[in-house]
Design an enzyme around this catalytic site. Structure first.
Site, mmCIF file in Angstrom:
data_model
loop_
_atom_site.group_PDB
_atom_site.id
_atom_site.type_symbol
_atom_site.label_atom_id
_atom_site.label_comp_id
_atom_site.label_asym_id
_atom_site.label_seq_id
_atom_site.Cartn_x
_atom_site.Cartn_y
_atom_site.Cartn_z
ATOM 1 N N ARG A 45 37.933 -32.198 0.146
ATOM 2 C CA ARG A 45 37.223 -33.191 -0.679
ATOM 3 C C ARG A 45 37.620 -33.039 -2.141
ATOM 4 O O ARG A 45 37.587 -33.979 -2.905
ATOM 5 C CB ARG A 45 35.719 -33.014 -0.521
ATOM 6 N N LYS A 102 29.642 -21.064 13.474
ATOM 7 C CA LYS A 102 28.654 -20.637 14.492
ATOM 8 C C LYS A 102 27.476 -21.591 14.605
ATOM 9 O O LYS A 102 26.922 -21.793 15.672
ATOM 10 C CB LYS A 102 28.155 -19.225 14.240
ATOM 11 N N GLU A 126 36.627 -18.145 18.295
ATOM 12 C CA GLU A 126 36.589 -16.685 18.153
ATOM 13 C C GLU A 126 35.932 -16.229 16.844
ATOM 14 O O GLU A 126 35.133 -15.294 16.809
ATOM 15 C CB GLU A 126 38.016 -16.116 18.227
ATOM 16 N N VAL A 129 31.778 -15.654 15.708
ATOM 17 C CA VAL A 129 30.945 -14.440 15.830
ATOM 18 C C VAL A 129 31.795 -13.238 15.432
ATOM 19 O O VAL A 129 32.884 -13.027 15.980
ATOM 20 C CB VAL A 129 30.415 -14.257 17.276
ATOM 21 N N GLU A 186 27.075 -16.695 3.286
ATOM 22 C CA GLU A 186 27.121 -18.139 3.535
ATOM 23 C C GLU A 186 26.897 -18.882 2.214
ATOM 24 O O GLU A 186 26.311 -18.306 1.278
ATOM 25 C CB GLU A 186 25.998 -18.525 4.505
ATOM 26 N N ASP A 197 21.887 -16.529 10.495
ATOM 27 C CA ASP A 197 23.303 -16.414 10.868
ATOM 28 C C ASP A 197 23.462 -15.471 12.074
ATOM 29 O O ASP A 197 24.164 -15.799 13.041
ATOM 30 C CB ASP A 197 24.081 -15.893 9.644
ATOM 31 N N LYS A 201 24.690 -16.255 16.070
ATOM 32 C CA LYS A 201 25.752 -15.505 16.747
ATOM 33 C C LYS A 201 25.259 -14.888 18.053
ATOM 34 O O LYS A 201 25.953 -14.953 19.075
ATOM 35 C CB LYS A 201 26.291 -14.441 15.796
ATOM 36 N N GLY A 298 34.397 -12.581 5.632
ATOM 37 C CA GLY A 298 35.445 -12.555 4.600
ATOM 38 C C GLY A 298 36.673 -13.327 5.055
ATOM 39 O O GLY A 298 36.868 -13.604 6.240
HETATM 40 N N1 HSE Z 1 28.033 -14.915 6.222
HETATM 41 C C1 HSE Z 1 28.569 -14.403 7.417
HETATM 42 C C2 HSE Z 1 28.322 -12.898 7.469
HETATM 43 C C3 HSE Z 1 30.026 -14.721 7.475
HETATM 44 O O1 HSE Z 1 27.946 -12.327 6.426
HETATM 45 O O2 HSE Z 1 28.464 -12.298 8.514
HETATM 46 C C4 HSE Z 1 30.681 -14.519 8.795
HETATM 47 O O3 HSE Z 1 30.091 -15.279 9.811
#
Ligand code: HSE
Length: 421
Positions: A45, A102, A126, A129, A186, A197, A201, A298
């Site tokens: 964008r 995820k 992949e 998670v 995030e 999060d 997962k 990361g």
């Molecule tokens: N924000 C997520 C974490 C990134 O800290 O695990 C990877 O999914």
């Protein structure tokens, strides 16, 4: 040598990390993965001052990426509803999809996999998670012959980064800031620190392990934001540390799913995984207990997982959809019916008889006390009392917490479940 033409949707931290990694590790991807990746188009964008895409075509409308001559749409925009729309459109246009998202798999996995099967394409995830630490293909392929009975692990890199820094004496907020700077958190870090999060997962892993539909029904989710630095000191004095644990279990016909902080023995495998590392214990019938750990967030780690999906796609039979279609709805045990031992830290006014009134509340609630220790006084005449309980059920835990808070002398209470098996 196989080749894949890809379009990358998104141009943030994760997408630019993928772009740079494909350039940097081009030769090893060719020699190890037998794959030549051509980045045909990027849906961005806006420009990202941290990365120059060179000659690669840029589309400002990410949906226009799908119209290019590409084999795969790599969805790295994050979020849920626009990502769902993009993925479904890519599938209907017979493009394979690789995603690190995820949230979209958790909420719309069933619909997406069904559509992929209908259109004869694959959706690989992949990196959704544990980022690049291999777990999805491990569960679906390497462990295919096993019955999995339990998955327990730290699935949020940011939380583990914050908790292991707090264990070393750092403050919560400065460490969260550092996690954001490192690109682990995030865009909205409440997803990390409030457990969402990790919940996404473990929901995905539980669906793969137990063949159940997505999203799973509501389950208990709690984050790390209420944990104080002093809790580590008290926990470590009795042989524990604090981790954020996500658990999926199938035992005696009962399914269990939860994600919350725990006290965990400091000599356990998971306790010793620090920083941004994710770690998982998988209990299986054929292999026994399996451990897997690695960086869970990361740019580089996520790029590693995305590229593993591209290698998989290029080297497998493209006419078959890999995604398991399931409509098996299951009911998880009510969290209120689970039992735990608990750590309580009760901050109360240092008045005569305060220990007695607090321990009476526990006995009135029929909760056994394993140990009770009055700690060094805090400012303002406040004394912390640390209690380890016997096992009791979560329903009583809520009632007990309310009763403790109703005591005039009590200023604050924190309780953390103790993970015993
Ligand atoms: N924000 C997520 C974490 C990134 O800290 O695990 C990877 O999914």
């Amino acid at each position: 040598m196989k080749s894949l033409k890809i379009g990358i949707c998104g141009w943030g931290n994760v997408a630019t990390g993928l772009f740079n990694t494909i350039k940097l590790n081009y030769e090893s991807i060719q020699s190890n993965g037998n794959l030549d990746i051509e980045i045909v188009v990027i849906g961005a964008r806006r420009d990202n001052p941290k990365c120059n895409p060179g000659e690669v075509k840029i589309e400002r409308n990410i949906f226009d990426v799908i119209d290019h001559e590409i084999d795969v749409v790599v969805e790295l925009i994050g979020g849920v509803e626009v990502a769902r729309e993009l993925i479904l459109k890519a599938i209907k246009n017979k493009k394979h999809v690789v995603t690190a998202n995820k949230a979209v798999i958790f909420h719309h996995g069933d619909e997406i996999f069904k559509e992929a099967a209908k259109n004869g394409v694959k959706v690989l995830f992949e990196s959704s998670v544990c980022a690049g630490t291999p777990i999805i293909k491990l569960l679906t392929e390497e462990l295919a012959a096993n019955k999995v009975t339990k998955i327990a692990g730290m699935l949020n890199g940011t939380s583990n980064f914050i908790l292991s820094n707090m264990e070393e004496g750092a403050e919560f907020s400065s460490t969260l800031h550092l996690a954001q700077k490192e690109g682990y958190a995030e865009p909205d870090p409440t997803f990390d620190i409030e457990g969402t999060d990790a919940a996404h997962k473990i929901g995905i892993l539980s669906s793969l392990a137990f063949g159940t539909s997505l999203p799973p029904e509501d389950f208990y989710i709690e984050g790390i934001s209420k944990i104080e630095k002093i809790d580590f000191k008290y926990a470590m004095e009795i042989g524990y540390t604090i981790k954020h644990l996500a658990v999926a279990k199938f035992n005696n016909g009962i399914y269990e799913l939860r994600a919350h902080p725990v006290l965990i023995s400091d000599s356990s495998y998971l306790a010793n995984l620090k920083s941004v590392r994710n770690g998982i214990e998988i209990e299986t019938d054929l292999l026994g207990t399996l451990h897997i750990a690695g960086s869970g967030a990361g740019q580089e780690s996520t790029a590693s997982g995305v590229i593993s999906d591209l290698v998989y796609l290029a080297n497998s039979n493209e006419s078959i959809s890999k995604n398991k279609i399931t409509t098996k709805k299951i009911e998880f045990i009510d969290f209120l019916d689970l039992t735990f031992k608990y750590y309580f830290c009760i901050e109360a006014e240092d008045l005569p008889g305060v220990m007695t009134s607090i321990s009476s509340i526990f006995s009135e609630n029929k909760v056994g006390i394993d140990s009770i220790v009055q700690k060094e006084e805090l400012p303002d005449n406040v004394v912390p009392i640390v209690i380890i309980t016997d096992s009791f059920n979560e329903r009583n835990h809520r009632e007990l917490l309310n009763n403790i808070l109703n005591l005039d002398s009590v200023k604050n209470v924190r309780s953390i479940r103790i993970e015993t098996d």
